[in-house]
Design an enzyme around this catalytic site. Structure first.
Site, PDB file in Angstrom:
ATOM      1  N   GLY A 156       0.823  -1.201   0.000  1.00 23.65           N
ATOM      2  CA  GLY A 156       0.000   0.000   0.000  1.00 23.65           C
ATOM      3  C   GLY A 156       0.850   1.240   0.000  1.00 23.65           C
ATOM      4  O   GLY A 156       2.081   1.187   0.019  1.00 23.65           O
ATOM      5  N   SER A 157       0.176   2.388  -0.015  1.00 18.38           N
ATOM      6  CA  SER A 157       0.859   3.666  -0.062  1.00 18.38           C
ATOM      7  C   SER A 157      -0.063   4.739   0.485  1.00 18.38           C
ATOM      8  O   SER A 157      -1.291   4.592   0.466  1.00 18.38           O
ATOM      9  CB  SER A 157       1.252   3.988  -1.512  1.00 18.38           C
ATOM     10  OG  SER A 157       1.905   5.228  -1.608  1.00 18.38           O
ATOM     11  N   GLY A 158       0.533   5.831   0.969  1.00 23.77           N
ATOM     12  CA  GLY A 158      -0.270   6.973   1.390  1.00 23.77           C
ATOM     13  C   GLY A 158      -1.197   6.705   2.556  1.00 23.77           C
ATOM     14  O   GLY A 158      -2.267   7.304   2.642  1.00 23.77           O
ATOM     15  N   SER A 159      -0.819   5.809   3.460  1.00 15.50           N
ATOM     16  CA  SER A 159      -1.616   5.455   4.648  1.00 15.50           C
ATOM     17  C   SER A 159      -2.930   4.760   4.302  1.00 15.50           C
ATOM     18  O   SER A 159      -3.820   4.652   5.148  1.00 15.50           O
ATOM     19  CB  SER A 159      -1.917   6.705   5.494  1.00 15.50           C
ATOM     20  OG  SER A 159      -0.727   7.322   5.917  1.00 15.50           O
ATOM     21  N   GLY A 161      -5.554   2.128   4.161  1.00 15.88           N
ATOM     22  CA  GLY A 161      -5.842   0.913   4.896  1.00 15.88           C
ATOM     23  C   GLY A 161      -5.136   0.780   6.221  1.00 15.88           C
ATOM     24  O   GLY A 161      -5.257  -0.256   6.883  1.00 15.88           O
ATOM     25  N   ARG A 284      11.772   4.434  -3.117  1.00 11.88           N
ATOM     26  CA  ARG A 284      11.398   5.504  -4.054  1.00 11.88           C
ATOM     27  C   ARG A 284      11.600   6.840  -3.344  1.00 11.88           C
ATOM     28  O   ARG A 284      11.902   6.890  -2.149  1.00 11.88           O
ATOM     29  CB  ARG A 284       9.924   5.369  -4.446  1.00 11.88           C
ATOM     30  CG  ARG A 284       9.001   5.332  -3.228  1.00 11.88           C
ATOM     31  CD  ARG A 284       7.559   5.531  -3.565  1.00 11.88           C
ATOM     32  NE  ARG A 284       6.678   5.322  -2.428  1.00 11.88           N
ATOM     33  CZ  ARG A 284       6.445   6.199  -1.462  1.00 11.88           C
ATOM     34  NH1 ARG A 284       7.059   7.368  -1.476  1.00 11.88           N
ATOM     35  NH2 ARG A 284       5.602   5.924  -0.471  1.00 11.88           N
TER      36      ARG A 284
END
Length: 419
Positions: A156-159, A161, A284
């Site tokens: 995932g990404s960006g918080s 979940g 990244r």
């Protein structure tokens, strides 16, 4: 002779995606965006970016598209500014014999459960954790931990979940929701596993690493639980020397343990009783406009450095003189259900604050908004610069308050309005 091509596999939807293409052009390369839906990125059309429509989730289709491009021009590099496609970019670069990180290392790093085990085995301080493939396993893991736990997807990404669960009922509900999902918001397949980890309450930071070199430590601001929406960042973080050293040491140790060490890595940590525990390593550049803060505060162009690395060019991480010294960003989020009003006036109000240098609302007037559950709930941002971090932080806080008050003050919401 035609310009060499720098291929980008998809892009992030906010922040640095556009800057990657701009830096490529400045270095004499032609940026080419490979995307299943280039319309997702408005900057591509605005900047007349060359695009190739391809199913970027299909490795064979992606490779065939790259081969067609390579038949007509020299492909000099492959990158991605999106968390979800860094593995694909690394795979393509390796197949073409071009610069890039180890594809296997990036693939392992993208799975938070594999990453966490690797770090723990290498002696990198991390929170207590368990990996669960069923709701029952998640509940058992939470009971073993004792107290509140954080439950998150292994990818995932960006918080997205990520949620604090205070009891078994909340673990059942959230783990069940995550485990029932088969694809993420990009339509990519997701593993049916979750991470159940110790809830740390210490201050949160990120260390921006390039290769194996620490560039800067960032102080992070996170919203109230149960979600963990990042609401702002300050560059550089102001810390006592021992804590600064602990954060830097844990970050570099983590990067080495994971077999990375090429290009940018964004390492998120929390201080826990003086111990710098790694929450996760992202192979990244940082999101949340952190590279822009670093550029303004330190004169170091991390986007340009990543593009240069992708093209096989020398990278210089020495900052330029004449920079502000400190930079802060604050994201605008709504406390409750609302409607955006005059966004132009909101931006102007924020920019009227001394030190504010950038303000943007992401959505048009009349948009219905609600409290942010993850990065997608942010309404906009403000950036401020100053000689010292406490000054830039204060200016950014003030600009955020004024901008938000102006954007929402003429927007009453009826009770029946959905979020």
């Amino acid at each position: 002779m035609s310009a060499p091509l720098l291929l980008f596999v998809e892009s992030n939807t906010t922040g640095t995606g556009r800057q990657f293409a701009q830096r490529a052009r400045a270095l004499g390369a032609e940026p080419v965006l490979l995307s299943a839906d280039p319309g997702r990125y408005p900057y591509a059309a605005d900047d007349e970016l060359r695009t190739v429509v391809v199913d970027t989730a299909d490795g064979d289709a992606l490779w065939a598209a790259v081969q067609r491009l390579a038949a007509g021009a020299r492909v000099a590099g492959v990158l991605s500014s999106s968390e979800y496609y860094v593995v694909a970019a690394a795979d393509l670069a390796a197949r073409l014999g071009l610069p890039g990180p180890s594809a296997d290392a990036v693939r392992a790093c993208r799975d938070k459960s594999v990453q966490r085990r690797t770090l723990a085995d290498a002696g990198v301080p991390v929170p207590r954790f368990s990996v669960a493939g069923t709701v029952a396993e998640a509940v058992a893991a939470a009971q073993w931990q004792g107290g509140p736990v954080v439950v998150k997807p292994v990818q995932g990404s960006g918080s997205l979940g990520v949620r604090l669960c205070r009891d078994s009922g909340e673990v059942v509900a959230h783990a069940g929701e995550l485990l029932s999902a088969t694809v993420n918001e990009r339509g990519l397949r997701t593993p049916a596993r979750v991470l159940v980890e110790q809830y740390l309450t210490g201050s949160e930071f990120s260390v921006e690493v390039f290769g194996e070199q620490v560039v800067v430590t960032v102080a992070k601001h996170v919203g109230e639980p149960p979600v963990f929406v990042e609401t702002g960042h300050d560059v550089p973080a102001v810390l006592p020397a021992p804590e600064a050293a602990a954060l830097a040491d844990s970050a570099v140790h983590a990067v080495k343990a994971l077999g990375l060490g090429w290009g940018a890595a964004h390492v998120e940590l929390r201080l826990d009783g003086g111990v710098a525990r790694v929450i996760e390593v992202n192979p990244r550049l940082a999101g949340g406009m952190i590279p822009e803060l670093v550029r303004r505060a330190r004169g170091i162009d991390l986007v340009g450095a990543q593009v240069r690395a992708g093209l096989g060019l020398p990278v210089d991480l020495i900052g330029t003189s004449g920079t502000a010294g400190a930079a802060s960003i604050r994201f605008l989020t709504a406390d409750g259900d609302a409607v955006l009003g005059d966004t132009d006036a909101a931006e102007a109000a924020a920019l009227a604050v001394p030190g504010a240098v950038d303000a943007a609302l992401y959505r048009p007037p009349g948009t219905r908004v609600g409290p942010a559950e993850d990065f997608r709930g942010r309404l906009g941002h403000v950036i401020a610069v100053a000689d010292r971090p406490e000054e830039s932080a204060r200016a950014a806080d003030t600009a955020r308050s004024l901008g938000l008050a102006t954007a929402l003050e003429h927007a009453p919401v009826k009770e029946e309005m959905p979020v």
